[in-house]
Design a protein around this motif. Structure first.
Motif, short mmCIF file in Angstrom:
data_model
loop_
_atom_site.label_atom_id
_atom_site.label_comp_id
_atom_site.label_asym_id
_atom_site.label_seq_id
_atom_site.Cartn_x
_atom_site.Cartn_y
_atom_site.Cartn_z
N LYS A 106 76.76 -88.63 43.51
CA LYS A 106 76.30 -89.44 42.37
C LYS A 106 75.75 -88.54 41.26
O LYS A 106 74.93 -87.67 41.53
N ALA A 107 76.21 -88.78 40.06
CA ALA A 107 75.78 -88.04 38.87
C ALA A 107 76.21 -86.58 38.89
O ALA A 107 75.81 -85.81 38.01
N ALA A 108 77.00 -86.19 39.89
CA ALA A 108 77.40 -84.78 40.01
C ALA A 108 78.18 -84.30 38.79
O ALA A 108 78.02 -83.16 38.35
N ARG A 109 79.01 -85.17 38.23
CA ARG A 109 79.83 -84.77 37.08
C ARG A 109 78.98 -84.39 35.88
O ARG A 109 79.38 -83.58 35.05
N TRP A 110 77.78 -84.98 35.78
CA TRP A 110 76.92 -84.70 34.63
C TRP A 110 76.01 -83.50 34.87
O TRP A 110 75.31 -83.08 33.95
N GLN A 111 76.02 -82.96 36.09
CA GLN A 111 75.23 -81.76 36.37
C GLN A 111 76.06 -80.49 36.21
O GLN A 111 75.53 -79.38 36.30
N GLU A 112 77.34 -80.66 36.01
CA GLU A 112 78.21 -79.50 35.88
C GLU A 112 77.96 -78.76 34.57
O GLU A 112 77.57 -79.35 33.56
N ILE A 113 78.18 -77.46 34.61
CA ILE A 113 78.14 -76.63 33.41
C ILE A 113 79.58 -76.27 33.07
O ILE A 113 80.20 -75.49 33.79
N PRO A 114 80.13 -76.87 32.02
CA PRO A 114 81.54 -76.62 31.69
C PRO A 114 81.78 -75.14 31.40
O PRO A 114 81.12 -74.54 30.55
N ARG A 115 82.68 -74.55 32.12
CA ARG A 115 82.98 -73.14 31.93
C ARG A 115 83.87 -72.94 30.71
O ARG A 115 84.77 -73.74 30.44
N ASN A 116 83.61 -71.88 30.00
CA ASN A 116 84.43 -71.51 28.83
C ASN A 116 84.46 -72.60 27.76
O ASN A 116 85.46 -72.74 27.04
N LEU A 117 83.39 -73.39 27.67
CA LEU A 117 83.30 -74.38 26.60
C LEU A 117 82.71 -73.70 25.37
O LEU A 117 81.51 -73.47 25.27
N ILE A 118 83.59 -73.33 24.46
CA ILE A 118 83.18 -72.63 23.25
C ILE A 118 83.86 -73.29 22.06
O ILE A 118 85.08 -73.30 21.94
N ARG A 119 83.04 -73.91 21.21
CA ARG A 119 83.56 -74.60 20.03
C ARG A 119 82.78 -74.14 18.80
O ARG A 119 81.56 -74.19 18.79
N PHE A 120 83.51 -73.67 17.80
CA PHE A 120 82.87 -73.22 16.56
C PHE A 120 83.13 -74.21 15.44
O PHE A 120 83.60 -73.85 14.36
N GLY A 121 82.84 -75.47 15.69
CA GLY A 121 83.04 -76.48 14.67
C GLY A 121 84.49 -76.54 14.24
O GLY A 121 85.41 -76.57 15.06
#
Length: 274
Positions: free
Chosen positions: A220-235
Motif C-alpha cells: 500500500k502506497a509503495a508506488r508513492w514512496q519510490e524515488i524515480p531514477r534518472n528523472l531530470i527535466r529542465f523545463g
C-alpha cells in the motif's frame, strides 16, 4: 512528542485554516474540478501559472541535499519551480502543492515577497513541523488540495474505511489513494474529525521504520514512496533546443556544443540520484 499537530494551522489558527479551505475550494472549482490530483499536480501547477500569462519553467532533477525539497523564484519575468527528484514521489507531489500556495499568494493576494526572495521548502517542513505561519498555511493548502473533504468522504465510502480504532493500514490506504505523506494523511483525518487528537498523536508517534516495513509488506502506497531514477527535466529547454534544430536557428557547432554540455550536466545529476 511529535510537534506536527501542535504546529499545524488547524491547531494554531482555526480562522485562517477555514480561509485556506475556502481558497482550496475556489481553486479546485477553477483549475481541477473534482479530480483526485496525485502526480497530476505538476500539470495543475503549470496550467495555473500559464493562465496568469507568466512564462514558467518546472525543473525536476536530483540534488545533493536531501533536506531541500523544492524552491520557487522569479527571474527576469519568468517563474521557476525546482523540485528535488531525489526524494520520494509523495514528497515531490506535496512539495509541488506547497509551492503552489506561495504562487497562489503571489497572483491572487499580490504578495510580492516571492518576487523579491523566492521560497525554499526544506524537508522538515513536510516531515516534522512548519514553524513559520506561511509554511503552515502552505502545508494546509497542499493537504486540502491533494485530499479534499468531498473526495475523502467519497473514497472512504468506496473502500469502506472504518475510522474506529484506526490502524496504520488505514493511513496507508489514504496515502495510496491521495499520494500524500504519512503525517499529512493523519492530519487530514484529524482535521475532518475522523479521528480524535489522542489517536492522531498515537499514529504520529509510530516509528518511520515500522511504517516503511508495513508499506513493504502490504504494498500500500509503495508506488508513492519510490524515488524515480534518472528523472531530470529542465523545463522547456529540451523542447526549445529541438525547435532551434528544426528551424536551423543556430549554427550546428553551437547546437552541438550546447547538447554536449547538457549531456554532461545530466550525467552529473544522474550520479546524485543513485
Amino acid at each position: 512528542m511529535c510537534k506536527v499537530l501542535d504546529n499545524s494551522l488547524y491547531i494554531k489558527d482555526q480562522k485562517k485554516y477555514v480561509k485556506i479551505s475556502e481558497c482550496v475550494t475556489s481553486f479546485n472549482s477553477l483549475y481541477n474540478k473534482n479530480n483526485i490530483i496525485q502526480d497530476d499536480i505538476f500539470n495543475v501547477l503549470e496550467n495555473y501559472v500559464a493562465r496568469h500569462d507568466m512564462p514558467f519553467e518546472l525543473l525536476r532533477y536530483p540534488i545533493g541535499d536531501e533536506e531541500l525539497c523544492a524552491c520557487t523564484f522569479i527571474r527576469q519575468g519568468r517563474m521557476f519551480v525546482m523540485i528535488n527528484s531525489a526524494v520520494p514521489l509523495s514528497k515531490q507531489i506535496f512539495a509541488a502543492a506547497h509551492e503552489l500556495y506561495h504562487i497562489y499568494c503571489y497572483f491572487e493576494e499580490k504578495d510580492f515577497a516571492l518576487l523579491q526572495s523566492g521560497s525554499i521548502l526544506e524537508s522538515d517542513v513536510i516531515d516534522d513541523e512548519a514553524k513559520e505561519l506561511e509554511d503552515m498555511e502552505a502545508n494546509a493548502f497542499a493537504a486540502l488540495l491533494l485530499a479534499p473533504k468531498d473526495r475523502l468522504e467519497e473514497q472512504s465510502d468506496v473502500y469502506n474505511l472504518s475510522y474506529k480504532d484506526v490502524s496504520v493500514q488505514v493511513i496507508l490506504k489514504i496515502m495510496d489513494i491521495f499520494a500524500i505523506p504519512y503525517k499529512a494523511a493523519v492530519l487530514r483525518l484529524f482535521e475532518e474529525e475522523k479521528i480524535d487528537i489522542k489517536t492522531a498523536r498515537k499514529l504520529l508517534q509510530i516509528d518511520s521504520d515500522e511504517i516503511a516495513k508495513q508499506i513493504e509488506v502490504t504494498g500500500k502506497a509503495a508506488r508513492w514512496q519510490e524515488i524515480p531514477r534518472n528523472l531530470i527535466r529542465f523545463g522547456s529547454l529540451s523542447e526549445k533546443m529541438y525547435d532551434l534544430e528544426q528551424w536551423e536557428g543556430v549554427r550546428d557547432e553551437r547546437l552541438k556544443s550546447d547538447k554536449a554540455r547538457l549531456n554532461e550536466i545530466v550525467k552529473m545529476l544522474g550520479k546524485l540520484a543513485r
